[in-house]
Design an enzyme around this catalytic site. Structure first.
Site, PDB file in Angstrom:
ATOM      1  CG  MET A  90       2.792   0.184   2.671  1.00 28.78           C
ATOM      2  SD  MET A  90       3.507  -1.296   1.940  1.00 28.78           S
ATOM      3  CE  MET A  90       3.091  -1.068   0.238  1.00 28.78           C
ATOM      4  N   PRO A  91       0.690   3.747   3.402  1.00 25.24           N
ATOM      5  CG  PRO A  91       0.607   5.439   4.988  1.00 25.24           C
ATOM      6  CD  PRO A  91       0.490   3.957   4.832  1.00 25.24           C
ATOM      7  CG  HIS A  92       3.553   4.237  -1.141  1.00 24.22           C
ATOM      8  ND1 HIS A  92       2.481   3.437  -0.813  1.00 24.22           N
ATOM      9  CD2 HIS A  92       3.638   4.204  -2.474  1.00 24.22           C
ATOM     10  CE1 HIS A  92       1.970   2.918  -1.920  1.00 24.22           C
ATOM     11  NE2 HIS A  92       2.645   3.381  -2.949  1.00 24.22           N
ATOM     12  CB  ALA A  93       4.661  10.213  -1.577  1.00 24.56           C
TER      13      ALA A  93
END
Lengths: 689, 89
Positions: free
Chosen positions: A601-604
């Protein structure tokens, strides 16, 4: 160059903390002089460079490590768990080590020697040996001991090899071994390099004369030429087997196979493949592989789980297909559904059953890591599979172990899921009842409240059935009387269906347990607080056609994250710079975004260019590695953009509900169309309302 | 009792963890406050228990007395087992 224990410990300290250390702090931590730390850092710098990790030493700023998350994770893996130097071995680890040493040694080992090696008392070793003895006894190996001589093993070669395989699997786990081979394949070096600590290194020490990468290459090449696509765990199994065979043949210890078994296995097409593997191995090591060895290689190949159907025809394909058909027929009767028309089930089972046949006939060991889960979550299907599997017992003479039955239950489960998808739109049911209208109405009202998923389109007597079918086109017939085959799926009910019958019917129709009634759901919603916020986006608002991408190709984790990010950009949820930040976050903080096996679950951060709350879902054609040993490889990427720390809570709650459910995950992974995924997402949202 | 969940940025996995833990605490009838935060500010927090993914949590082992490491953040059973093992009976 290899590291001494002090240097390894230094590397671990640097690796496991993100702070920047001063030399004095390191000296204090390791209880050595600052001078020693400096020397060790010099040595470590070169050693780490060879592993693509930079050791940075800046005046006034300190000492720290920098590198790609994959490299850092590989390093951590190579150094082993940091705690192993600070705490003593567990009883289980001591037992495994003892077994490893006993298996490796030609000479008797004395309790005193063993006690010294393990750094425990003689009494402890004796009690560890008792446990080791019972582990070995379970594998047909006798642990012998004699005063003033020591301990040694008495065993047949076959049992010895099996014990080594079991020990490897137990101490390291299959995934660990697969990773090793993958590392080698990627040019990561040899197993002989300073390996991980603990038991596995001692077991692997057995193979010090063998080039595992070379064996892996032989297996892959020969199998490729014959169109056999082994899955990872079967490849590892075979490579380990070959490594053992080579090692043991060099020590003049070859294996025997009963003549009748050997004659039978010679008939399998895999025998020719095995001969070819054996020739290549003989050539590489200047050894002659006797027929029994080739027989065992064939067994491995026959017993292997295949990634896909091979080109040539299966061994005894017709017989197996007939058995599979009969298995499905029996399961069908018990489940009360129509599965015979599901060709995917029959084909899948036929491919699956061929190796099962060899495993069951020859009693090959087989592991099913998810057996407990299957028994728990699919208890009914497991029961059905177990009953129906008697057809195999009748044909092959041996009972199927539960490990095998578990997989059969999974096949049935998948078929039930397909049925469920088929009925995602309300199935139209026709109620057939030979008695009066009252009974029909009673059944109808029970069904309407207990199985709201179906729509009752009419009533019929057994005699006017054909006409009613023609008029109403029902998907399903519910009848209180046995009917002749009328071309529509039919379920027989008693006039007043009991709760058990209703549940069986729900299961058979693929609806599972009854969902909460609308009213109950609302009450729960009010209570939970989290879900009662108004105006927040729900899963089905953000995961839509344009933010879902199936079977995408990505060559590494960067590309995968980029894909998920691009979908967010396309939907207007984030600016382009957000995507770079997503990738950078993984580089800086490590592969922690891999939240579950196979799921990242990539996010920034919101300030990295998030415009609104959004999600995207990418399913990869072939999984990629993020460098997260527990949860790699990853095939599902979920991109997340958040604008603050709470407006996406509802989404996350629904997302965890989706990801928490193995059935849902299976649909996401296996459904052939985007619509299937979107339908599932809608369903998860509806469940809450 | 104060439980802090930690992830890289404080927006994603830590919130998921927090919600799962809230659920578990409610089901078990345990009273505790929960809070999600990012790894940068975690070290300044007061916490009786820190819960994080294995990758993040290993950076915190030296800063907190009790750190629970979770491999599969969607597996409520894993979280439940590891959490309850650390909570006072």
């Amino acid at each position: 160059m290899s590291l001494n224990w002090r240097q390894r410990r230094l590397a671990q300290v640097l690796l496991t903390s993100c702070k920047r250390w001063t030399i004095a702090e390191l000296a204090d931590r390791l209880q050595v002089s600052p001078r020693t730390v400096r020397y060790d850092l010099d040595a470590l710098t070169t050693w780490l460079k060879a592993r693509s990790v930079n050791l940075l030493r800046k005046p006034k700023r300190g000492v720290w490590l920098e590198g790609d998350p994959c490299a850092l994770s590989a390093l951590q893996y190579e150094l082993g768990p940091a705690v192993s130097y600070d705490c003593s071995l567990s009883p289980k680890e001591r037992e495994q080590l003892l077994v490893a040493w006993l298996l490796r040694s030609d000479q008797p080992l004395t309790a005193e020697d063993l006690a010294e090696k393990l750094m425990v008392s003689r009494a402890t070793v004796l009690s560890d040996l008792r446990r080791a003895g019972s582990w070995l006894a379970g594998r047909g190996i006798a642990l012998r001991g004699k005063p003033n001589v020591g301990y040694w093993l008495a065993c047949a070669e076959k049992d010895w090899r099996r014990a080594v395989c079991d020990l490897l699997a137990e101490s390291a786990g299959e995934e660990h071994l697969i990773r090793y081979l993958a590392d080698i394949g990627a040019g990561g070096g040899q197993w002989r390099r300073p390996g991980p600590d603990g038991v596995i290194a001692h077991v692997l020490g057995l193979f010090r004369e063998v080039d595992l990468a070379g064996l892996e290459a032989i297996v892959t090449e020969v199998c490729r030429r014959h169109g056999l696509a082994l899955n990872d765990s079967s490849t590892v199994g075979l490579v380990v087997h070959l490594a053992l065979a080579v090692t043991r043949l060099k020590q003049n210890k070859d294996i025997v196979m009963p003549r009748s078994d050997l004659e039978e296995i010679k008939k399998a097409p895999e025998f020719r493949v095995a001969e070819e593997v054996a020739r290549a191995v003989s050539k590489a090591y200047g050894l002659e592989l006797p027929p029994a060895e080739i027989g065992y290689i064939s067994l491995h190949l026959v017993g292997a789980k295949l990634r896909s159907r091979r080109k040539e025809t299966l061994w005894q394909a017709d017989k197996i297909k007939a058995l599979a058909t009969e298995f499905i027929r029996r399961a069908e009767t018990m489940l009360g559904v129509e599965l015979s028309s599901d060709t995917q089930l029959l084909d899948g089972l036929t491919i699956h059953l061929e190796p099962v046949q060899s495993r069951v006939k020859f009693g090959l060991p087989f592991r099913n890591p998810i057996l407990d889960e299957i028994k728990q979550k699919l208890s009914f299907l497991f029961f059905v599979a177990k009953q129906a599997s008697k057809v195999f017992t009748e044909a092959w003479g041996n009972e199927l172990p539960e490990e095998e039955i578990g997989y059969l239950a999974l096949h049935l489960g998948a078929a039930m899921e397909r049925l469920k998808l088929k009925y995602r739109s309300q199935p139209r049911a026709l109620v057939v009842c030979s008695s009066g209208v009252g009974t029909s109405q009673l059944i109808a009202s029970i069904l309407e409240s207990e199985i709201p998923e179906i729509q009752i389109v009419g009533f019929s007597s057994a005699f006017s059935l054909a006409q009613q079918i023609a008029d109403l086109h029902p998907d399903l017939i519910l009848s209180t009387v046995p009917l002749k085959n009328c071309g529509v799926q039919t379920v027989i009910l008693s006039s007043i269906p009991t709760a058990e019958e209703i549940q069986e019917l729900r299961t058979a129709l693929g609806f599972g347990f009854k969902e909460k009634k609308v009213g109950e759901g609302k009450a729960a919603k009010k209570k939970s607080g989290l879900l009662s916020r108004g105006g927040e986006p729900v899963l089905s608002d953000v995961l839509v056609a344009e933010t879902v991408l199936l079977d995408a190709e990505a060559k590494d984790w960067r590309e995968a994250v980029f894909l998920a990010g691009s979908l967010l950009v396309k939907s207007g949820a984030v600016e382009e710079r957000f995507v770079d930040s997503m990738i950078r976050a993984v580089q800086e903080l490590g592969p922690y975004i891999v939240i579950a096996p196979g799921i990242a679950m990539p996010h920034a951060r919101p300030e990295d260019g998030a415009r609104k709350v959004g999600l995207s879902l990418v399913r990869l054609k072939s999984p990629v590695s993020f460098g997260n040993p527990a949860n790699d490889p990853v095939d599902l990427i979920i991109g997340l953009s958040a604008v603050d720390s709470d407006s996406h809570l509802k989404l996350l709650a629904q997302l965890s509900k989706l990801l928490n459910n193995q059935d849902y995950l299976r649909i996401i992974r296996e459904t052939g169309s985007k619509e299937g995924v979107l339908a599932l997402i809608n369903r998860v949202c509806e469940d809450e309302e | 009792m104060r439980i802090v969940t930690v992830c890289g940025m404080g927006f994603g996995t830590s919130l998921m963890l927090k919600m799962t833990i809230d659920d578990i605490l409610k089901e078990e009838g345990i009273k505790a406050s929960t809070e999600a935060c990012d790894v940068g500010s975690a070290k300044s927090r007061q916490a009786d228990l820190v819960v994080a993914s294995t990758d993040i949590g290993k950076h915190l082992l030296t800063s907190f007395r009790k750190v629970v490491l979770i491999n599969n953040l969607t597996d409520k059973n894993e979280i439940r087992a590891k959490l309850l093992a650390e909570l006072p009976k």
